[in-house]
Design an enzyme around this catalytic site. Structure first.
Site, PDB file in Angstrom:
ATOM      1  NE  ARG A 133      -3.886  -2.411   1.801  1.00 18.94           N
ATOM      2  CZ  ARG A 133      -3.652  -3.650   2.226  1.00 18.94           C
ATOM      3  NH1 ARG A 133      -2.595  -3.886   2.989  1.00 18.94           N
ATOM      4  NH2 ARG A 133      -4.447  -4.637   1.906  1.00 18.94           N
ATOM      5  CB  THR A 177       0.386  -5.728   2.879  1.00 19.26           C
ATOM      6  OG1 THR A 177      -0.601  -5.633   3.916  1.00 19.26           O
ATOM      7  CG2 THR A 177       0.687  -7.198   2.608  1.00 19.26           C
ATOM      8  N   GLY A 193      -1.456 -11.072   8.979  1.00 19.89           N
ATOM      9  CA  GLY A 193      -1.397 -12.488   9.352  1.00 19.89           C
ATOM     10  C   GLY A 193      -2.496 -12.931  10.285  1.00 19.89           C
ATOM     11  N   GLY A 194      -3.593 -12.163  10.370  1.00 23.10           N
ATOM     12  CA  GLY A 194      -4.679 -12.506  11.290  1.00 23.10           C
ATOM     13  C   GLY A 194      -5.336 -13.833  11.025  1.00 23.10           C
ATOM     14  CD  GLU A 195      -7.624 -13.562   8.104  1.00 31.22           C
ATOM     15  OE1 GLU A 195      -8.469 -13.203   8.940  1.00 31.22           O
ATOM     16  OE2 GLU A 195      -6.835 -12.774   7.569  1.00 31.22           O
ATOM     17  CD1 TRP A 243      -4.540  -6.644   8.770  1.00 27.78           C
ATOM     18  CD2 TRP A 243      -4.951  -5.440   6.937  1.00 27.78           C
ATOM     19  NE1 TRP A 243      -5.896  -6.679   8.529  1.00 27.78           N
ATOM     20  CE2 TRP A 243      -6.170  -5.953   7.408  1.00 27.78           C
ATOM     21  CE3 TRP A 243      -4.964  -4.649   5.781  1.00 27.78           C
ATOM     22  CZ2 TRP A 243      -7.391  -5.707   6.779  1.00 27.78           C
ATOM     23  CZ3 TRP A 243      -6.178  -4.401   5.146  1.00 27.78           C
ATOM     24  CH2 TRP A 243      -7.366  -4.936   5.651  1.00 27.78           C
ATOM     25  CG  ASN A 261      -9.592 -11.297  11.583  1.00 30.05           C
ATOM     26  OD1 ASN A 261      -9.045 -10.689  10.671  1.00 30.05           O
ATOM     27  ND2 ASN A 261      -9.283 -12.546  11.887  1.00 30.05           N
ATOM     28  CG  ASP A 303     -12.531 -11.369   8.337  1.00 29.79           C
ATOM     29  OD1 ASP A 303     -11.562 -11.152   9.084  1.00 29.79           O
ATOM     30  OD2 ASP A 303     -12.476 -11.257   7.101  1.00 29.79           O
ATOM     31  NE  ARG A 330     -13.267  -6.541   6.598  1.00 29.57           N
ATOM     32  CZ  ARG A 330     -12.253  -7.368   6.358  1.00 29.57           C
ATOM     33  NH1 ARG A 330     -11.058  -7.110   6.846  1.00 29.57           N
ATOM     34  NH2 ARG A 330     -12.424  -8.454   5.639  1.00 29.57           N
TER      35      ARG A 330
END
Length: 581
Positions: A133, A177, A193-195, A243, A261, A303, A330
């Site tokens: 970004r 990112t 890396g939240g997932e 992020w 999340n 999420d 969100r």
């Protein structure tokens, strides 16, 4: 995936150095960025992140004469999401895979290009594509974050590496990112890396040496306030990734950062509020200590990241002057907070049909959860949940005109289905996806994306520009009364800030997921945007890929109808429509 090497294998490759260029911005320049008419020095243009320009050369009466004056192809077709930075007549911008470019901001001549090496296997631990970004510029250095979780400082005039620091181990699913953020001689960064079961944090480095100054975890450990909101050891893999970039109030000396999340997605495996995930936190700039936090979505099971950086604005609400932080989320709500204390002021829905909550408490801002819309670890599917996990508003930044008190908010109205895994099927392994949930997005109306204008002080929606596809582009507002943004159909457009009427648009050939900027050199105003489908939107759309930076300025031609003329495209009926509210 290793990117195509356009230049020699050295970590930096120089095409043409700009010569004896002036020094980059110092602390005083960043503090005074709001008064800087000609440049775009940091990610949101100013520390308050308003993405508002004082330039007036391009205005509603002449914007139809806007034409491309130069363009540049970047390194790959993997998605462009950056905000360019302009300093000293040079534009610094990133492409996919963290490539960095320096261009002459007037004629587009490429000055240098840095191509990072990437380790084999990196693509297996990236959530949402190899996007980046943007950069930060400070003194003689340009800073960029890489997908394998490094902070790299490049020499501003050549693109050569001055120093680099490993932020974390990418094999654990940690990547980076966002655009680095420079505050008081420090480079402040977040992680993705939240997932993957990471424990989120924000970290500050000395801008000259790269020495670590402080680290602040968003998920509190034992003995830290908020750890009691995590059962057992769930805090260790609790998510709360950081992020995006932040905002900064020099008077309060506070850095504001949004968090992602919690992990895994199944909320019944981590009963409690799970602080400070899906939140906004305010940190002391000198130490990183959290002064306050506001959690948008406690015990998030949908999420609903709260990552996009807030806009800082001084407004009047209910007859009282407020130092506010504005954030569009969100979870489908626009929030106004007191940025001194973190106290909730108010929230309004940004989309119709919200059903994950039955309402927001008007005093505390805490949502009343509709438990029927909460997916559990039982293998059953919950549908339709509104909004879908892409928002509301995802990471793409809104803009704010401080002279009119109007925010320009990109929103998406769609739904999702979530299916929770059973507990025995959810196991944390470093570097492996740790979601415990499947999801599908669902269209619920012919119009999905809307760019909406909101009077923050009157709490009133003014107009909207509707698009059949979701919006993933950021927004730019100007003193002259224009609003710039883009859509997934490939149109870059300008609208009248008062009415929402689209006055000009240009077909870029690919979906726009980036954020526009404007700058002035030699008395001439320019507007720039990146065009290239990739990242999250590429999961849902099969449109043409792209990798192009476009720069526009006024020509000497008479005003022409939007979409027509030498460089224009034919009108598409119903593609963009303004609707008074």
């Amino acid at each position: 995936m290793t990117p195509l090497r356009l230049l020699p294998l050295a970590a930096a490759a120089v095409l043409l150095a700009p010569g004896a260029a002036e020094a980059g911005p110092a602390d005083a320049d960043l503090l005074a960025a709001a008064k800087n008419r000609g440049e775009w020095l940091i990610y949101g243009r100013t520390y308050d992140n308003q993405r508002f320009s004082p330039l007036t050369g391009i205005k509603p009466s002449n914007v139809a004469g806007l034409r491309p004056v130069w363009s540049a192809g970047l390194n790959s077709l993997d998605g462009l999401e950056a905000t360019p930075v302009v300093s000293g007549g040079v534009m610094y911008v990133t492409g996919a895979h963290s490539h960095v470019y320096a261009f002459d901001a007037v004629n587009g001549q490429r000055l240098w290009h840095w191509a990072p090496e990437e380790p084999e296997g990196l693509g297996t631990v990236l959530c949402c594509g190899p996007v980046n970004r943007g950069v930060a510029v400070y003194g003689d250095l340009v800073y960029v974050l890489t997908l394998d979780a490094r902070l790299v400082a490049l020499k501003k005039d050549s693109g050569e590496v001055a120093w680099e620091k490993v932020i974390d181990d990418w094999k654990k699913g940690i990547s980076a990112t966002g655009a680095p953020y420079v505050v008081k001689g420090m480079v402040v960064v977040g992680i993705a890396g939240g997932e993957y079961g990471v424990r989120g944090y924000v970290r500050a480095y000395d801008a000259k040496s790269g020495a670590e100054k402080w680290t602040t975890h968003t998920v509190p450990g034992p003995g830290e306030p908020g750890n009691e909101s995590w059962p057992g050891d769930t805090w260790k893999t609790g998510g709360g990734a950081t992020w995006q970039s932040g905002a900064y109030d020099p008077e309060l000396d506070l850095i504001y950062w949004g968090t992602g999340n919690p992990g895994p997605w199944n909320s019944d495996l981590r009963k409690g509020d799970n602080k400070w995930t899906a939140s906004l936190i305010a940190m002391d700039a000198a130490t990183g200590k959290i002064r306050w936090g506001f959690q948008y979505t406690p015990n998030d099971g949908w999420d609903y990241d709260g990552n996009n950086a807030p806009i800082l604005a001084d407004i009047t609400v209910g007859g009282k002057k407020v130092k506010a932080a504005l954030q569009t989320n969100r979870n489908g709500f626009f929030y106004v907070l007191d940025r001194v204390s973190g106290k909730f002021i108010y929230a309004v829905p940004t989309v119709d049909g919200i059903n994950w909550t039955t309402g927001i408490d008007p005093v505390t801002g805490r949502p009343a959860v509709n438990e029927k819309m909460r997916p559990l670890a039982d293998g059953k599917t919950v549908v339709p949940i509104v909004p879908g996990l892409e928002g509301g508003t995802n990471w793409f930044p809104m803009a704010f005109n401080p002279e009119t008190g109007v925010a320009f908010v990109p929103t998406n109205t769609w739904a999702m289905a979530l299916t929770g895994y059973k507990p025995e099927d959810i196991k944390y392994e470093p570097g492996k996806v740790y979601m415990g949930m499947d999801y599908k997005m669902h269209r619920i109306s012919e119009t999905v994306g809307r760019l909406r204008a909101f009077d923050v002080q009157k709490k009133k929606w003014l107009w909207e520009i509707a698009s059949p596809l979701p919006l993933f582009a950021g927004v730019l507002a100007t003193k002259s009364g224009l609003v710039f943004s883009g859509d997934q159909q490939g149109f870059f457009f300008a609208a009248d800030a008062k009415t929402g009427k689209v006055l000009w648009r240009y077909q870029t050939g690919s979906g726009i997921n980036a954020s526009p900027i404007t700058y002035e050199i030699g008395g001439k105003q320019y507007v720039a945007i990146l065009s290239g489908l990739g990242g999250d939107p590429s999961f849902y759309f099969s449109g043409p890929k792209g990798n192009t930076l476009f720069v526009f300025a006024l020509d000497n031609m008479p005003a022409a109808k939007a979409g027509a003329g030498k460089f224009g495209v034919p009108e598409i009926e119903g593609a963009l429509t303004a609707v008074p509210k």
